[in-house]
Design an enzyme around this catalytic site. Structure first.
Site, PDB file in Angstrom:
ATOM      1  N   ARG A 115      -9.198  14.112   2.367  1.00 16.21           N
ATOM      2  CA  ARG A 115      -9.085  14.701   3.710  1.00 16.21           C
ATOM      3  C   ARG A 115      -7.614  14.765   4.127  1.00 16.21           C
ATOM      4  NH1 ARG A 115     -10.161   9.133   4.445  1.00 16.21           N
ATOM      5  NH2 ARG A 115      -8.373   8.136   5.450  1.00 16.21           N
ATOM      6  N   HIS A 128       0.869  -1.177   0.000  1.00 11.92           N
ATOM      7  CA  HIS A 128       0.000   0.000   0.000  1.00 11.92           C
ATOM      8  C   HIS A 128       0.907   1.229   0.000  1.00 11.92           C
ATOM      9  CE1 HIS A 128      -3.478   2.487   1.692  1.00 11.92           C
ATOM     10  NE2 HIS A 128      -2.433   3.286   1.708  1.00 11.92           N
TER      11      HIS A 128
HETATM   12  C1  MV4 Z   1      -6.998  -5.204  -3.485  1.00 10.98           C
HETATM   13  C2  MV4 Z   1      -6.073  -6.147  -3.016  1.00 10.98           C
HETATM   14  C3  MV4 Z   1      -5.536  -7.032  -3.928  1.00 10.98           C
HETATM   15  N1  MV4 Z   1      -5.925  -6.987  -5.226  1.00 10.98           N
HETATM   16  N2  MV4 Z   1      -7.348  -5.200  -4.772  1.00 10.98           N
HETATM   17  C4  MV4 Z   1      -8.152  -3.344   0.765  1.00 10.98           C
HETATM   18  C5  MV4 Z   1      -8.890  -2.089   1.066  1.00 10.98           C
HETATM   19  C6  MV4 Z   1      -9.453  -1.638  -0.223  1.00 10.98           C
HETATM   20  N3  MV4 Z   1      -9.547  -0.229  -0.321  1.00 10.98           N
HETATM   21  C7  MV4 Z   1      -8.580  -2.253  -1.254  1.00 10.98           C
HETATM   22  N4  MV4 Z   1      -7.916  -3.362  -0.623  1.00 10.98           N
HETATM   23  C8  MV4 Z   1      -7.255  -4.293  -1.355  1.00 10.98           C
HETATM   24  N5  MV4 Z   1      -7.557  -4.299  -2.676  1.00 10.98           N
HETATM   25  C9  MV4 Z   1      -6.818  -6.085  -5.616  1.00 10.98           C
HETATM   26  N6  MV4 Z   1      -7.191  -6.068  -6.891  1.00 10.98           N
HETATM   27  C10 MV4 Z   1      -5.730  -6.133  -1.660  1.00 10.98           C
HETATM   28  C11 MV4 Z   1      -6.334  -5.218  -0.822  1.00 10.98           C
HETATM   29  C12 MV4 Z   1      -5.947  -5.297   0.562  1.00 10.98           C
HETATM   30  C13 MV4 Z   1      -5.226  -4.277   1.171  1.00 10.98           C
HETATM   31  C14 MV4 Z   1      -4.886  -3.109   0.500  1.00 10.98           C
HETATM   32  C15 MV4 Z   1      -4.172  -2.113   1.117  1.00 10.98           C
HETATM   33  C16 MV4 Z   1      -3.789  -2.281   2.426  1.00 10.98           C
HETATM   34  C17 MV4 Z   1      -4.131  -3.401   3.136  1.00 10.98           C
HETATM   35  C18 MV4 Z   1      -4.847  -4.420   2.527  1.00 10.98           C
HETATM   36  C19 MV4 Z   1      -5.178  -5.564   3.234  1.00 10.98           C
HETATM   37  C20 MV4 Z   1      -5.887  -6.549   2.616  1.00 10.98           C
HETATM   38  C21 MV4 Z   1      -6.272  -6.410   1.288  1.00 10.98           C
END
Ligand code: MV4
Length: 451
Positions: A292, A208
Site C-alpha cells: 500500500r 527498522h
Molecule cells: C523481530 C525482532 C527481532 N528479531 N524479529 C515487530 C513487528 C514485526 N513485523 C516484526 N517485529 C520484530 N521482529 C526478529 N527475528 C524485533 C521486532 C520488533 C520490531 C521491529 C520493527 C520495529 C519495531 C519493533 C519493535 C519490537 C520488536
C-alpha cells in the site's frame, strides 16, 4: 487516465489523494461516515456519498457500499489509501470484478505478501535474506524447541498470519519456551483465526529500515531509497527519516538490490514497501512487504522529489513509471506523526474539539493534515491528526527545523504528542542517530513532561 477516482478512506490521506487527482485532472468521489460529515475530504471532492454510521465496520469497511457509491457516481477507479481495506485481497478482487480499477497491486500480490510464510518463501527463492528460522510453520512444541536449541536463544515466535507485533513472543531460554510458544499460538488463533507460528533467531537491537518500491505494468521495478522507522511505540511508528543514519552507499546498494529483487519476484505493480531489520553487525533481513501507500510516504517524496500518489494513479492507469532509477537524494528529511493522545497518560487517545490551530511553516516544512480550528477529532478512528515533514541540507539542520516547527505548531483542545516529539528532537541519543526499535524503552524520561 481515469475520469473519476473514489477514495475509500478519510482523514489526511483522503486529502492527499484528492490533491494528486486534481493535479492529474481527475475527478474525485469522497465517501464518509456519519462522524465525518464536516470533514474536509467531503468538501474538497467533486462528489460525496455517506456510507454509514461512525464505526468503521459499518462504513469504511463495508465493501458493497463502496462499490455502490462508485457505481452511482460514475467512478472508474478506487484508491484505498492506507489502513481500512488497503491490504484486503478480497476487496481488490471485488473492485476489479466490478469493472473498476484498483489503485494498488493485484489481489494475488496482496495475498502472497499478507501470508508471512508465503512471503518468506518468495523472498528466499530470489536470494533475499530472511532472519534465520524455521522454513515454515511448526506444528508441535518439541519440534520447535529442538529447532530453537540448535539455533541458540533468544528466539522469537511469530504468527504466520501476523504483522504489527500481534502473536509475537520472545523466549529467552528453553525453560521459557513452551509457555511462550503456547501464548503465541493462542494469540495468533484469536487475532487471525490461524494458530500457525514459526520460530526465528531474535535480534536484540535491530533498526527498522524500509525501502520504497514502485512498479509498473511493463515489468519496471525501482526503489526510491530507504526510511528509518526505528522510533516506534507498541509497533506504532512515531518518527521516520531518510536517509537512515545507519546507511552507507554500499549498504543502500545491497539492501536496495534485495528489495527490488523481492518486488520483481512477484512482478509487483504500484507503490509498496519492503520492511527490513538491520542488525547491529550490519546484516539485514526481509521482514515483510506492505502492499500500500504508507503514512510515511512524504519522507520519500521530499527526499526524491517524486509524487508517489500521482505515480500510483498513473501506473494503475497503465502508464510507465516516470523515472527508472532512484534520483539523487536531497539532504535529509524527517517526519513526525502528531497524534491526539496524551503522552503523560500512556498515550491514551484524546479526541475532542480543536479551539486553536496554528500550523508550522517555512522553507522545507510540509504539513499533511485534515484538521483545522473548529474541527472535532472523532473518537472512532486512528488518533493521528497531522504529519510534520522537514527537510534540511543535513540531519542536524532537519532536526533543528523539526524542533522549531513543533515548538511553533499550536493545537489547543485535545492533548497531542507535539511536546513529546519536540523533546525527542533534543535527545542526545536521538541526535547522534543511535536509534533502534528499543529506543523509547531505553529513554523512558522522554515520556514525561519536564518539571
Ligand atoms: C523481530 C525482532 C527481532 N528479531 N524479529 C515487530 C513487528 C514485526 N513485523 C516484526 N517485529 C520484530 N521482529 C526478529 N527475528 C524485533 C521486532 C520488533 C520490531 C521491529 C520493527 C520495529 C519495531 C519493533 C519493535 C519490537 C520488536
Amino acid at each position: 487516465m481515469f475520469k473519476k477516482v473514489l477514495i475509500a478512506n478519510r482523514g489526511e490521506i483522503a486529502l492527499r489523494i484528492i490533491r494528486a487527482c486534481r493535479e492529474l485532472g481527475v475527478q474525485t468521489v469522497a465517501v464518509y461516515s456519519e462522524a465525518d460529515r464536516e470533514s474536509l475530504h467531503v468538501r474538497f471532492a467533486d462528489d460525496d456519498v455517506c456510507i454509514g454510521p461512525a464505526p468503521a465496520r459499518d462504513s469504511y469497511l463495508k465493501i458493497p457500499r463502496l462499490i455502490a457509491a462508485a457505481e452511482i457516481t460514475g467512478a472508474d477507479a478506487i484508491h484505498p489509501g492506507y489502513g481500512f481495506l488497503a491490504e484486503n485481497a478480497e476487496f481488490a478482487e471485488i473492485v476489479t470484478a466490478s469493472n473498476l480499477a484498483f489503485i494498488g497491486p493485484t489481489a494475488e500480490q496482496i495475498r502472497v505478501m499478507g501470508d508471512k510464510a508465503a512471503a518468506r518463501k518468495a523472498m528466499t527463492a530470489v536470494g533475499v535474506p530472511i532472519v534465520p528460522g524455521t522454513p515454515g510453520p511448526v506444528e508441535d512444541v518439541d519440534e520447535a524447541l529442538d529447532f530453537a536449541k540448535r539455533m541458540g536463544f533468544p528466539v522469537i515466535i511469530k504468527a504466520a498470519a501476523g504483522g504489527g507485533g500481534k502473536g509475537m513472543r520472545v523466549a529467552k531460554d528453553a525453560d521459557d519456551f513452551a509457555r511462550s510458544f503456547q501464548l503465541a499460538r493462542s494469540e495468533a488463533l484469536s487475532a487471525f483465526g490461524n494458530g500457525d507460528v514459526y520460530v526465528e533467531k531474535y535480534l536484540m537491537r535491530p533498526r527498522h529500515i524500509e525501502f520504497q518500491i514502485m512498479g509498473d505494468k511493463f515489468g519496471n521495478v525501482i526503489h526510491l531509497g530507504e526510511r528509518d522507522c526505528s522510533v516506534q511505540r507498541r509497533h506504532q511508528k512515531l518518527i521516520e527519516e531518510s536517509p537512515s543514519p545507519a546507511m552507507t552507499p554500499d549498504l543502500r546498494k545491497r539492501m536496495g538490490d534485495a528489495a527490488v529483487a523481492g518486488a520483481k519476484a512477484i512482478e509487483y505493480v504500484g507503490a509498496g514497501t519492503i520492511e527490513m531489520l538491520l542488525d547491529e553487525d550490519g546484516s539485514f533481513y526481509f521482514m515483510e512487504m506492505n502492499t500500500r501507500i504508507q503514512v510515511e510516504h512524504p519522507v520519500t517524496e521530499m527526499i526524491t522529489g517524486i509524487d508517489l500518489v500521482k505515480e500510483q494513479i498513473r501506473v494503475a492507469a497503465g502508464e510507465r513509471l516516470s523515472v527508472l532509477e532512484m534520483p539523487p537524494l536531497r539532504g535529509h528529511v524527517i517526519e513526525c506523526r502528531v497524534n491526539a493522545e496524551d503522552p503523560n497518560r500512556n498515550f491514551q487517545p484524546s479526541p475532542g474539539k480543536i479551539h486553536t490551530f496554528h500550523p508550522p511553516g517555512g522553507n522545507g516544512v510540509r504539513l499533511d493534515t485534515h484538521v483545522y480550528a473548529g474541527y472535532t477529532v472523532p473518537p472512532f478512528y486512528d488518533s493521528m491528526i497531522a504529519k510534520v515533514i522537514c527537510q534540511g541540507r543535513d540531519r542536524p539542520e532537519a532536526l533543528a527545523k523539526m524542533r522549531l516547527a513543533l515548538e511553533t505548531f499550536i493545537i489547543e483542545g485535545p492533548m497531542t504528542t507535539i511536546p513529546f516529539l519536540a523533546r525527542v528532537m533534543q535527545n542526545p541519543r536521538f541526535q547522534s542517530g543511535d536509534v533502534d526499535t528499543k529506543f523509547l524503552e531505553r529513554e523512558p524520561d522522554l515520556m514525561k513532561e519536564p518539571g
